[in-house]
Motif scaffolding. Structure first.
Motif, PDB file in Angstrom:
ATOM      1  N   TRP A 131      63.749  -9.328  -3.271  1.00  0.00           N
ATOM      2  CA  TRP A 131      64.471 -10.090  -2.260  1.00  0.00           C
ATOM      3  C   TRP A 131      63.491 -10.366  -1.129  1.00  0.00           C
ATOM      4  O   TRP A 131      63.052  -9.451  -0.430  1.00  0.00           O
ATOM      5  CB  TRP A 131      65.670  -9.304  -1.748  1.00  0.00           C
ATOM      6  N   ASN A 198      66.642 -20.175  -6.254  1.00  0.00           N
ATOM      7  CA  ASN A 198      65.990 -19.010  -5.673  1.00  0.00           C
ATOM      8  C   ASN A 198      64.664 -19.234  -4.967  1.00  0.00           C
ATOM      9  O   ASN A 198      64.200 -18.359  -4.239  1.00  0.00           O
ATOM     10  CB  ASN A 198      65.741 -17.963  -6.761  1.00  0.00           C
ATOM     11  N   THR A 231      70.490 -19.897  -1.250  1.00  0.00           N
ATOM     12  CA  THR A 231      70.709 -19.233  -2.534  1.00  0.00           C
ATOM     13  C   THR A 231      72.157 -18.772  -2.648  1.00  0.00           C
ATOM     14  O   THR A 231      72.753 -18.333  -1.650  1.00  0.00           O
ATOM     15  CB  THR A 231      69.763 -18.029  -2.703  1.00  0.00           C
ATOM     16  N   VAL A 274      63.927 -13.857  -5.063  1.00  0.00           N
ATOM     17  CA  VAL A 274      64.913 -14.691  -4.369  1.00  0.00           C
ATOM     18  C   VAL A 274      64.470 -14.834  -2.926  1.00  0.00           C
ATOM     19  O   VAL A 274      64.262 -13.839  -2.222  1.00  0.00           O
ATOM     20  CB  VAL A 274      66.324 -14.064  -4.411  1.00  0.00           C
TER      21      VAL A 274
END
Length: 320
Positions: A131, A198, A231, A274
């Motif tokens: 992330w 993403n 996203t 992402v």
């Protein structure tokens, strides 16, 4: 405002310049290659040219979008990346400070966040998607492009600290029109559509984000922003995104599988990173207009896809 836009002949510049002019700014474009929005031909590494441009045109703020990029690694020596990406940024910062500017917009890249560990993803043993927000680190860029962009970001931070100039560092996700230079399956529009989940945004949205930063950064000081399409995913999805991305995608978009099959496309079997663009939305008021749902809507309605795709695109500087 009288704005200096570097990289004015490049892919972002050709979209950003007319948008800036459309809202009343006077844009002076600088690039090594000629273009419809380029007034000064030359390199940001040439300090004399930068000083002359500021003097001749009364520049009031800089949007520094010119750079050597990742595909340029095979075409230019490492020293050229230092000259353009590092020294060029320093030249512009020094000129902006000397001119008394109150803001500076720097186009950076999410690529500098992709270490060998992140790039390896599942193949490297990662159990969940990374992330990537502005707090992600430590930064360990894997090539000269990333190293020089990190160095340029540090210069931006230093000049804010020393001279109190407001700086927005915009780490953009992918928005290039050509095919990927490493991935072949899937390719073309299918890959770009997948990446809007993403790690990608449209060039039009990238241009709008720069305009938002130009307007808002004077109240913020120094800030770094990730720019990507919104996203649909949450941090809690990261493990399943690595294990079985289609199941996560169809949970958010039940219609995706059938629309993709009709097009002859494939969903990604896993997603290893992402980009979280939430900070740009919170502080700049910027949210990309085009996201994955825009793709599905276009497919369902039989309309053109809402992003630029040109596999024959060549950077103007390579056509010299």
């Amino acid at each position: 405002m009288k704005l200096l836009l570097t990289g004015s002949s490049g892919w972002l510049g050709r979209f950003l310049a007319p948008k800036l002019e459309g809202i009343g700014h006077k844009v002076v474009g600088l690039d090594v290659a000629a273009g419809d929005h380029t007034d000064v031909i030359g390199s940001v590494a040439d300090r004399g040219l930068i000083d002359q441009t500021f003097s001749d045109h009364g520049i009031e703020a800089v949007i520094h979008a010119g750079a050597l990029h990742k595909p340029d690694i095979v075409r230019y020596p490492n020293s050229a990346f230092v000259d353009v990406n590092v020294t060029g940024t320093l030249n512009l910062l020094e000129a902006a400070v000397q001119a008394g500017h109150d803001r500076f917009i720097f186009t950076s890249t999410t690529s500098l966040m992709i270490s060998e560990t992140v790039r390896a993803g599942r193949a490297g043993g990662a159990e969940q998607a990374f992330w990537l927000d502005e707090e992600f680190g430590p930064l360990k860029p894997r090539n000269i492009y990333g190293v020089t962009k990190v160095a340029a970001e540090h210069l931006c931070r230093l000049y804010h600290k020393l001279h109190d100039i407001n700086v927005a560092v915009l780490r953009t996700g992918r928005f290039f029109p050509e095919d990927d230079d490493t991935l072949t399956v899937p390719s073309g529009p299918n890959l770009k559509a997948n990446e809007l989940l993403n790690r990608r945004l449209t060039v039009e949205d990238a241009a709008d984000a720069h305009i938002a930063a130009l307007d808002r950064i004077v109240d913020l000081g120094f800030e770094t922003f990730i720019l990507s399409a919104p996203t649909p995913f949450l941090r809690a999805d990261c493990k399943q995104l690595m294990e079985d991305a289609p199941s996560v995608i169809t949970r958010y978009f039940p219609e995706a599988k059938a629309l993709y099959e009709k097009q002859g496309w494939v969903l990604p079997d896993h997603i290893d990173r992402v980009y979280d663009a939430g900070k740009a939305e919170r502080l700049l008021g910027f949210r990309g207009k085009t996201d994955f749902s825009s793709i599905l809507k276009a497919l369902a309605e039989g309309r053109p896809l809402p992003f630029q795709h040109d596999p024959s695109y060549i950077s103007p500087k390579e056509a010299l």
